[in-house]
Scaffold this motif. Structure first.
Motif, PDB file in Angstrom:
ATOM      1  N   GLU A   1      35.468  26.401  16.319  1.00 67.36           N
ATOM      2  CA  GLU A   1      35.667  26.712  14.907  1.00 67.36           C
ATOM      3  C   GLU A   1      34.834  25.747  14.061  1.00 67.36           C
ATOM      4  O   GLU A   1      34.797  24.551  14.330  1.00 67.36           O
ATOM      5  N   LEU A   2      34.186  26.282  13.038  1.00 66.35           N
ATOM      6  CA  LEU A   2      33.364  25.449  12.168  1.00 66.35           C
ATOM      7  C   LEU A   2      34.217  24.866  11.043  1.00 66.35           C
ATOM      8  O   LEU A   2      35.098  25.538  10.513  1.00 66.35           O
ATOM      9  N   GLU A   3      33.939  23.625  10.698  1.00 67.67           N
ATOM     10  CA  GLU A   3      34.625  22.989   9.582  1.00 67.67           C
ATOM     11  C   GLU A   3      33.992  23.476   8.280  1.00 67.67           C
ATOM     12  O   GLU A   3      32.769  23.450   8.130  1.00 67.67           O
ATOM     13  N   VAL A   4      34.817  23.926   7.353  1.00 71.42           N
ATOM     14  CA  VAL A   4      34.337  24.381   6.045  1.00 71.42           C
ATOM     15  C   VAL A   4      34.526  23.230   5.062  1.00 71.42           C
ATOM     16  O   VAL A   4      35.618  22.680   4.945  1.00 71.42           O
ATOM     17  N   VAL A   5      33.445  22.862   4.374  1.00 70.83           N
ATOM     18  CA  VAL A   5      33.436  21.695   3.482  1.00 70.83           C
ATOM     19  C   VAL A   5      33.060  22.132   2.072  1.00 70.83           C
ATOM     20  O   VAL A   5      31.910  22.526   1.836  1.00 70.83           O
ATOM     21  N   PRO A   6      33.996  22.074   1.124  1.00 73.92           N
ATOM     22  CA  PRO A   6      33.637  22.374  -0.273  1.00 73.92           C
ATOM     23  C   PRO A   6      32.745  21.255  -0.827  1.00 73.92           C
ATOM     24  O   PRO A   6      32.981  20.072  -0.551  1.00 73.92           O
ATOM     25  N   TRP A   7      31.712  21.643  -1.595  1.00 77.11           N
ATOM     26  CA  TRP A   7      30.796  20.651  -2.162  1.00 77.11           C
ATOM     27  C   TRP A   7      30.438  21.074  -3.584  1.00 77.11           C
ATOM     28  O   TRP A   7      30.083  22.235  -3.817  1.00 77.11           O
ATOM     29  N   LYS A   8      30.499  20.152  -4.508  1.00 75.02           N
ATOM     30  CA  LYS A   8      30.150  20.428  -5.905  1.00 75.02           C
ATOM     31  C   LYS A   8      28.631  20.516  -6.058  1.00 75.02           C
ATOM     32  O   LYS A   8      27.910  19.636  -5.577  1.00 75.02           O
TER      33      LYS A   8
ATOM     34  N   ALA B   1      26.736  34.372  -2.567  1.00 78.26           N
ATOM     35  CA  ALA B   1      28.000  35.097  -2.350  1.00 78.26           C
ATOM     36  C   ALA B   1      29.031  34.582  -3.345  1.00 78.26           C
ATOM     37  O   ALA B   1      29.297  33.387  -3.414  1.00 78.26           O
ATOM     38  N   ARG B   2      29.598  35.525  -4.122  1.00 81.64           N
ATOM     39  CA  ARG B   2      30.610  35.152  -5.117  1.00 81.64           C
ATOM     40  C   ARG B   2      31.800  36.087  -5.005  1.00 81.64           C
ATOM     41  O   ARG B   2      31.763  37.064  -4.280  1.00 81.64           O
ATOM     42  N   ASP B   3      32.847  35.750  -5.755  1.00 80.72           N
ATOM     43  CA  ASP B   3      34.100  36.505  -5.729  1.00 80.72           C
ATOM     44  C   ASP B   3      34.609  36.560  -4.283  1.00 80.72           C
ATOM     45  O   ASP B   3      34.778  37.624  -3.692  1.00 80.72           O
ATOM     46  N   LEU B   4      34.844  35.366  -3.726  1.00 76.20           N
ATOM     47  CA  LEU B   4      35.248  35.225  -2.326  1.00 76.20           C
ATOM     48  C   LEU B   4      36.719  35.566  -2.126  1.00 76.20           C
ATOM     49  O   LEU B   4      37.535  35.402  -3.024  1.00 76.20           O
ATOM     50  N   HIS B   5      37.018  36.023  -0.921  1.00 77.92           N
ATOM     51  CA  HIS B   5      38.395  36.308  -0.508  1.00 77.92           C
ATOM     52  C   HIS B   5      38.522  35.948   0.962  1.00 77.92           C
ATOM     53  O   HIS B   5      37.551  36.064   1.720  1.00 77.92           O
ATOM     54  N   PRO B   6      39.704  35.483   1.398  1.00 77.63           N
ATOM     55  CA  PRO B   6      39.869  35.152   2.815  1.00 77.63           C
ATOM     56  C   PRO B   6      39.635  36.381   3.698  1.00 77.63           C
ATOM     57  O   PRO B   6      40.174  37.455   3.439  1.00 77.63           O
TER      58      PRO B   6
ATOM     59  N   PRO C   1      27.857  30.455  -0.387  1.00 79.82           N
ATOM     60  CA  PRO C   1      29.146  30.981  -0.843  1.00 79.82           C
ATOM     61  C   PRO C   1      29.754  30.100  -1.935  1.00 79.82           C
ATOM     62  O   PRO C   1      30.012  28.922  -1.712  1.00 79.82           O
ATOM     63  N   MET C   2      29.952  30.671  -3.108  1.00 80.53           N
ATOM     64  CA  MET C   2      30.501  29.930  -4.241  1.00 80.53           C
ATOM     65  C   MET C   2      32.009  30.156  -4.311  1.00 80.53           C
ATOM     66  O   MET C   2      32.461  31.260  -4.583  1.00 80.53           O
ATOM     67  N   LEU C   3      32.774  29.106  -4.063  1.00 82.86           N
ATOM     68  CA  LEU C   3      34.227  29.163  -4.154  1.00 82.86           C
ATOM     69  C   LEU C   3      34.660  29.352  -5.605  1.00 82.86           C
ATOM     70  O   LEU C   3      35.608  30.079  -5.899  1.00 82.86           O
ATOM     71  N   ASP C   4      33.960  28.688  -6.513  1.00 78.48           N
ATOM     72  CA  ASP C   4      34.140  28.848  -7.959  1.00 78.48           C
ATOM     73  C   ASP C   4      32.779  28.580  -8.595  1.00 78.48           C
ATOM     74  O   ASP C   4      31.777  28.464  -7.884  1.00 78.48           O
ATOM     75  N   ASP C   5      32.728  28.464  -9.905  1.00 81.32           N
ATOM     76  CA  ASP C   5      31.442  28.303 -10.592  1.00 81.32           C
ATOM     77  C   ASP C   5      30.712  27.016 -10.234  1.00 81.32           C
ATOM     78  O   ASP C   5      29.504  26.911 -10.453  1.00 81.32           O
ATOM     79  N   ASP C   6      31.427  26.030  -9.713  1.00 78.92           N
ATOM     80  CA  ASP C   6      30.840  24.714  -9.456  1.00 78.92           C
ATOM     81  C   ASP C   6      30.855  24.287  -7.991  1.00 78.92           C
ATOM     82  O   ASP C   6      30.296  23.255  -7.661  1.00 78.92           O
TER      83      ASP C   6
END
Length: 183
Positions: free
Chosen positions: A143-150, A128-133, A52-57
């Protein structure tokens, strides 16, 4: 070396319990050698691993308990494809259950095998792109911890003890290359 596939003389399946079915395959190779290979058959329609891509990076990883190694593991959203689901439907459902996001854009990048010399099981790698809550209840006990990673920091991720799952690591590098070529 010959690229001709071995001749299959016979197949016999045996149920080893707990949903594990093994197929014994009697094979003859192009050089005349004959062997019986044991193949673990895949239960159900397969699995998905979602990038899942939060943004391009930035990719979203999840940290969850991994019973096989008795620790918390950082990796991709993953899960089984339910009967009657498409790969994309399963990927979006797992994404909502594990990370709390849905995706408007899903691309099946390729199939990954776990141990192709003896297992039939394959996992669909989905971008997965163009994410929405969007949250669905899942089957995780916590509950799983969500970790953003570059994506630029994948070299750091592969050196962390908590990131050892092969499909996750391979999937991240494959998607990084896929994005560089396809945008």
């Amino acid at each position: 070396m010959s690229q001709r596939l071995p001749i299959v003389h016979a197949r016999h399946q045996r149920d080893e319990g707990r949903g594990r079915v093994v197929e014994d395959v009697d094979l003859e190779f192009s050089n005349g050698e004959r062997r019986i290979f044991h193949r673990v058959l895949a239960p159900g329609p397969g699995a998905v691993a979602v990038v899942p891509m939060l943004d391009d990076d930035t990719v979203l990883l999840v940290r969850e308990y991994a019973a096989g190694v008795h620790r918390y593991e950082l990796g991709l959203v993953k899960g089984r494809i339910d009967e009657g689901e498409t790969i994309e439907e399963a990927a979006n459902r797992e994404l909502m259950e594990e990370a709390g996001y849905g995706a408007h854009r899903l691309d099946v990048v390729r199939m990954l095998s776990l141990a192709p010399t003896y297992m039939e099981h394959q996992t669909a790698l989905v971008l997965a792109r163009d994410l929405h809550p969007a949250k669905l209840p899942g089957d995780e006990p916590e509950e799983l911890e969500v970790v953003p990673w570059k994506l630029a920091d994948l070299g750091e991720l592969v050196l962390r003890d908590e990131a050892s799952e092969g499909r996750s690591l391979a999937g991240l590098f494959i998607v990084r290359e896929w994005l560089a070529k396809h945008g």
